[in-house]
Structure formats: structure tokens, C-alpha cells
Design a protein around this motif. Sequence first.
Motif, PDB file in Angstrom:
ATOM      1  N   GLN A   1       0.853  -1.181   0.000  1.00 51.23           N
ATOM      2  CA  GLN A   1       0.000   0.000   0.000  1.00 51.23           C
ATOM      3  C   GLN A   1       0.896   1.241   0.000  1.00 51.23           C
ATOM      4  O   GLN A   1       1.885   1.292   0.741  1.00 51.23           O
ATOM      5  CB  GLN A   1      -0.883   0.008   1.261  1.00 51.23           C
ATOM      6  CG  GLN A   1      -1.726   1.241   1.434  1.00 51.23           C
ATOM      7  CD  GLN A   1      -2.295   1.373   2.843  1.00 51.23           C
ATOM      8  OE1 GLN A   1      -2.804   2.417   3.225  1.00 51.23           O
ATOM      9  NE2 GLN A   1      -2.219   0.325   3.655  1.00 51.23           N
TER      10      GLN A   1
ATOM     11  N   VAL B   1      -0.262  -6.812  -5.424  1.00 49.44           N
ATOM     12  CA  VAL B   1      -1.448  -6.804  -4.574  1.00 49.44           C
ATOM     13  C   VAL B   1      -2.206  -8.124  -4.661  1.00 49.44           C
ATOM     14  O   VAL B   1      -2.797  -8.575  -3.666  1.00 49.44           O
ATOM     15  CB  VAL B   1      -2.352  -5.613  -4.951  1.00 49.44           C
ATOM     16  CG1 VAL B   1      -3.681  -5.671  -4.204  1.00 49.44           C
ATOM     17  CG2 VAL B   1      -1.633  -4.293  -4.637  1.00 49.44           C
TER      18      VAL B   1
ATOM     19  N   GLN C   1      -7.768   4.487 -14.169  1.00 50.97           N
ATOM     20  CA  GLN C   1      -8.907   4.522 -13.274  1.00 50.97           C
ATOM     21  C   GLN C   1     -10.067   5.293 -13.903  1.00 50.97           C
ATOM     22  O   GLN C   1      -9.868   6.195 -14.724  1.00 50.97           O
ATOM     23  CB  GLN C   1      -8.523   5.177 -11.945  1.00 50.97           C
ATOM     24  CG  GLN C   1      -7.477   4.404 -11.155  1.00 50.97           C
ATOM     25  CD  GLN C   1      -7.993   3.096 -10.585  1.00 50.97           C
ATOM     26  OE1 GLN C   1      -9.192   2.790 -10.650  1.00 50.97           O
ATOM     27  NE2 GLN C   1      -7.094   2.313  -9.992  1.00 50.97           N
TER      28      GLN C   1
ATOM     29  N   VAL D   1      -8.716  -1.328  -6.776  1.00 44.46           N
ATOM     30  CA  VAL D   1      -7.467  -1.753  -6.149  1.00 44.46           C
ATOM     31  C   VAL D   1      -6.785  -2.679  -7.151  1.00 44.46           C
ATOM     32  O   VAL D   1      -7.147  -3.848  -7.289  1.00 44.46           O
ATOM     33  CB  VAL D   1      -7.736  -2.479  -4.818  1.00 44.46           C
ATOM     34  CG1 VAL D   1      -6.446  -3.002  -4.217  1.00 44.46           C
ATOM     35  CG2 VAL D   1      -8.440  -1.544  -3.838  1.00 44.46           C
TER      36      VAL D   1
ATOM     37  N   LYS E   1      -0.471  -4.186  -9.529  1.00 43.30           N
ATOM     38  CA  LYS E   1       0.478  -3.189  -9.053  1.00 43.30           C
ATOM     39  C   LYS E   1       1.176  -3.662  -7.771  1.00 43.30           C
ATOM     40  O   LYS E   1       0.655  -4.501  -7.035  1.00 43.30           O
ATOM     41  CB  LYS E   1      -0.245  -1.858  -8.802  1.00 43.30           C
ATOM     42  CG  LYS E   1      -0.797  -1.213 -10.065  1.00 43.30           C
ATOM     43  CD  LYS E   1      -1.368   0.158  -9.790  1.00 43.30           C
ATOM     44  CE  LYS E   1      -0.292   1.159  -9.406  1.00 43.30           C
ATOM     45  NZ  LYS E   1      -0.827   2.531  -9.292  1.00 43.30           N
TER      46      LYS E   1
ATOM     47  N   SER F   1      -1.289  -0.680  -3.362  1.00 45.52           N
ATOM     48  CA  SER F   1      -2.620  -0.101  -3.568  1.00 45.52           C
ATOM     49  C   SER F   1      -2.615   1.373  -3.205  1.00 45.52           C
ATOM     50  O   SER F   1      -1.618   1.918  -2.710  1.00 45.52           O
ATOM     51  CB  SER F   1      -3.641  -0.826  -2.692  1.00 45.52           C
ATOM     52  OG  SER F   1      -3.503  -0.409  -1.337  1.00 45.52           O
ATOM     53  N   GLN F   2      -3.743   2.022  -3.410  1.00 48.58           N
ATOM     54  CA  GLN F   2      -3.937   3.364  -2.897  1.00 48.58           C
ATOM     55  C   GLN F   2      -4.027   3.320  -1.373  1.00 48.58           C
ATOM     56  O   GLN F   2      -4.184   2.264  -0.777  1.00 48.58           O
ATOM     57  CB  GLN F   2      -5.204   3.994  -3.487  1.00 48.58           C
ATOM     58  CG  GLN F   2      -6.486   3.220  -3.205  1.00 48.58           C
ATOM     59  CD  GLN F   2      -6.817   2.231  -4.302  1.00 48.58           C
ATOM     60  OE1 GLN F   2      -5.928   1.573  -4.832  1.00 48.58           O
ATOM     61  NE2 GLN F   2      -8.103   2.135  -4.646  1.00 48.58           N
TER      62      GLN F   2
ATOM     63  N   TYR G   1     -12.286   1.534  -3.067  1.00 53.65           N
ATOM     64  CA  TYR G   1     -11.569   0.275  -2.844  1.00 53.65           C
ATOM     65  C   TYR G   1     -12.326  -0.871  -3.522  1.00 53.65           C
ATOM     66  O   TYR G   1     -12.846  -1.767  -2.858  1.00 53.65           O
ATOM     67  CB  TYR G   1     -11.406   0.016  -1.344  1.00 53.65           C
ATOM     68  CG  TYR G   1     -10.794   1.192  -0.626  1.00 53.65           C
ATOM     69  CD1 TYR G   1      -9.420   1.412  -0.654  1.00 53.65           C
ATOM     70  CD2 TYR G   1     -11.596   2.118   0.042  1.00 53.65           C
ATOM     71  CE1 TYR G   1      -8.861   2.513  -0.027  1.00 53.65           C
ATOM     72  CE2 TYR G   1     -11.043   3.214   0.674  1.00 53.65           C
ATOM     73  CZ  TYR G   1      -9.673   3.409   0.629  1.00 53.65           C
ATOM     74  OH  TYR G   1      -9.122   4.502   1.232  1.00 53.65           O
TER      75      TYR G   1
ATOM     76  N   HIS H   1     -12.730  -4.216  -5.583  1.00 53.08           N
ATOM     77  CA  HIS H   1     -11.962  -5.446  -5.806  1.00 53.08           C
ATOM     78  C   HIS H   1     -11.660  -5.586  -7.296  1.00 53.08           C
ATOM     79  O   HIS H   1     -12.519  -5.322  -8.132  1.00 53.08           O
ATOM     80  CB  HIS H   1     -12.761  -6.653  -5.303  1.00 53.08           C
ATOM     81  CG  HIS H   1     -11.953  -7.893  -5.173  1.00 53.08           C
ATOM     82  ND1 HIS H   1     -11.562  -8.652  -6.260  1.00 53.08           N
ATOM     83  CD2 HIS H   1     -11.460  -8.533  -4.073  1.00 53.08           C
ATOM     84  CE1 HIS H   1     -10.879  -9.692  -5.840  1.00 53.08           C
ATOM     85  NE2 HIS H   1     -10.791  -9.644  -4.511  1.00 53.08           N
TER      86      HIS H   1
ATOM     87  N   LEU I   1      -4.237  -5.226   3.437  1.00 57.35           N
ATOM     88  CA  LEU I   1      -3.570  -4.093   2.803  1.00 57.35           C
ATOM     89  C   LEU I   1      -2.854  -3.234   3.844  1.00 57.35           C
ATOM     90  O   LEU I   1      -1.850  -2.590   3.540  1.00 57.35           O
ATOM     91  CB  LEU I   1      -4.568  -3.238   2.029  1.00 57.35           C
ATOM     92  CG  LEU I   1      -4.989  -3.752   0.655  1.00 57.35           C
ATOM     93  CD1 LEU I   1      -6.016  -2.824   0.028  1.00 57.35           C
ATOM     94  CD2 LEU I   1      -3.774  -3.892  -0.275  1.00 57.35           C
TER      95      LEU I   1
END
Length: 438
Positions: free
Chosen positions: A202, A235, A304, A331, A335, A338-339, A352, A354, A371
Motif C-alpha cells: 500500500q 497486490v 482509473q 485496487v 500493481k 494499492s492506494q 476500494y 476489488h 492491505l
Amino acid sequence: MKYIDLFAGAGGLSEGFSRAGFEAVAHVEIDYHACNTLKTRQAWYYLKNKGLRHLYDEYLRSGKSPEELYALVPPEITNSVIHAEISEKTTPGIFQLIDQKLGPDERVDLIVGGPPCQTFSVAGRARLGRQAMEDDPRSRLYIQYAGFLAHYQPRMFVFENVLGLQSFRQRNQLDHIRDTFREAGYDMAVHKWNARDFGVLQSRERLIIIGWRHDQHQELGYPDLQPDYKHNFRVWDLLRDLPPLRPGEKDNRRYKSAPTPYLQRFGLRDENQILTWHESRAHRPVDLEIYAKAIQVWDREARQLRYPDDLDAHQISHKNVTGFKDRFKVVAGEKPFSQTVVAHIHKDGHYYIHPDAGQCRSLSVREAARLQSFPDNYYFEGPRGSAYKQIGNAVPPLMAERIARRVKAALQGKLKGQFLPSEPAASKQLQLDYSLAD
């Protein structure tokens, strides 16, 4: 070494210090459910260390009340959690409770914690207005923190908060904090760190202020926290072993597969773990439409969804269509991080989503906890909304553990010459992110 955790929340910071071998004298927290989470975690440590982990596992499986678990451990274990607001009126009473827990020859080596960050959050100021946030009494809780330093005189302290602290009150807040801590007898330094550099999947930038008592200036300083390991995990390594869910479902019967190498390496799950809190919230049909579109946009274009640009007219419900264009966010499993997970997750899961189109939902409580690097044996007490909030407010335990081990080495005199500058130029010019990631 003994420590006190102020504004303890669900115990993410305490978890790191417990793993590093520190002993908690007290955790002080205002939220009732978070206090029970702290008590449950203290019970877990006691039972595990006594070879009685099976009693904790039985608690997770049985659905018994927390009080039935707490009855299995000595009262001083759970009594270390003090359910109280920290304020000018309550602090003397809290001192009295903690003093009773300390033996005549015992001392507090360390104080840790960070006041509620909402008042310092850039996003909070954007939503509620700068003046309203600056008038919030929570913005002055560092004064109470300094009172604990003056009373217990620990050798060091650790104070965690959001990057927005750097710009609060036209960038004068850190100067006020520094002056207040200096009056209490402490020097301090501030550095910015990102949780993703500590094994957390994260991106979570935070200010970590570390201070030391004036008479310790030749022995102590700000430890270099930079970890010396690298990894190539993604992730998906947090998600793929969990059973699939549809919106509003829960499935704590069994894991879908063995723990991934990431979960094993960083201690989030072992073969004997019991799955809890793998529970997702229900969503409105229109939100599910948006979630499906957001996942589709990510899968096809690796970007996004932009609100409202990518939506149909009936899917647009917010009056503000110029700000927070990333209010719906996937998410991304591919990557390496995550954010940022924040407490707002308890209100909705739009930020968030999935990454699996077949599930089309927001993250479950357990996925959000992972996370944040909470292990699967960390149980959050209270209703689902409270669990989400506790998770979003927490310090990631993996990050906390690195801080704790370096602070411990400093206190033991093992870090000669491994301290960072007290006044780094970079800390004066932090680049702030004005998105919801704050």
C-alpha cells in the motif's frame, strides 16, 4: 522496555512494538470497539506465549462474547487498555491509573502514538473548510501528548501523523509542536516515510516524528528507518488465497488455497490460521454498475475511471462533478501497492473496488486489513463499520515493527552513527497530495 500507547486505535503501532519485544504499560483510546480490539490482541499474545493458542482459536470459532475470552487471562493483561478520552480534564485520572500499573522502581522507556489525523488531513480541510478544521480542539491534542512526556520522562517518543500536518496553519503547526515538546524536555526530528517501503502493499506516506530527552542528546537521535530488503510482490499476492465473494456475502469457512509466499514471508498468514472478517458490504445496483465499469476501464485501458466523464447520466448522483474525479477506484491487483487505505472506507467502498470482475464489490474487512499488513489472527471487535474504521485509522504493523526495532536498537546503544539529521531540508518542502489518498 516499557511503553505507553496514546490514541492507540486498534493497535497497529502497538503491534509493531509488541513484536519488537516492548511491554505495554497502557493503551489509551477513546473508541469502545477499538478498546475491545486491543484487549483481544493482548489476550492473544498472552495465550500464545503460554502455549494456549487453541483457546483463542476456539474463541474465534465459537462466536462467544469478548468478556468470555478476557476471563481466560489475568485481569492485568486486559486492564492495560484504558478506555478514556485524552483531554485536560481527564489526563490527571489517566496518570493515576497508569501510575498504579507501574511498580515503585519501574520506568516508562517510550511513549508512542499519534492524535487523530482528521484535523490535519488536507482532504478534511477540502471537505469541511480550513477554519473549521483549525478550530477543532483535536488539533491541539499534541499538548496533552507533551503532558505525558513531562510526567513520565521516557527516553524517547514516536509520534505519527499525516502529511497534512506539515501545511496545517500555514506550516506553523510543526513549529508549535516542536516548541511544546522542547518545553517538556525533548528534542525531535521529523521525516516522511512510505509504508510501501516496509513490505506493506500500500502506498501510504506519513510523517514520523521521533524525539529524545534533552539529557540523551549525545546517545540518541532519529534512527535511520530505511529497510534493507526488496521484493517483487503484487497486490494479488494479498488476495488470491481468499474465497470469492459477491456483494453482501461472507465466507469464513476455509481459505481457497495455501498462503502465498508474500503472506508467509511477512507473517500475515500461516497454514493453521482461522479466517475471520472475510465479509463484504452490500451495494446499490447503480454502484455495482459503476464498479463493473471501473473494473472494465482498468482491465482494458490500465487507468482509473473518471467521474463523471466515464459514466452514463443515470449513474451521476454527486453535485460536485469537478473535484474527486477518482472517487471510484479499483485496487489494481497487478500493481506492487494499492492506494492509501483511510477511515472513510467505513462509509462506502467506492475507493476500494476489488479487481476481480467476477466479484464486482468493494474489499472485504479482511482484505482491507491485509492491505494494512494486519495478520489474519488479528481480530477486530465491534460491527463491520467499526472494523473498517479501525483498520483505516491504523498504522500498518509492518511499518510499526521496523520503527520499533530501530528505536529499540537506539535505546540499547546499538546505532552509533546511524542517526538521521535533526533538521532535514526535505522535511520543510514536502510535496502534498491533495487527492483522497491523504
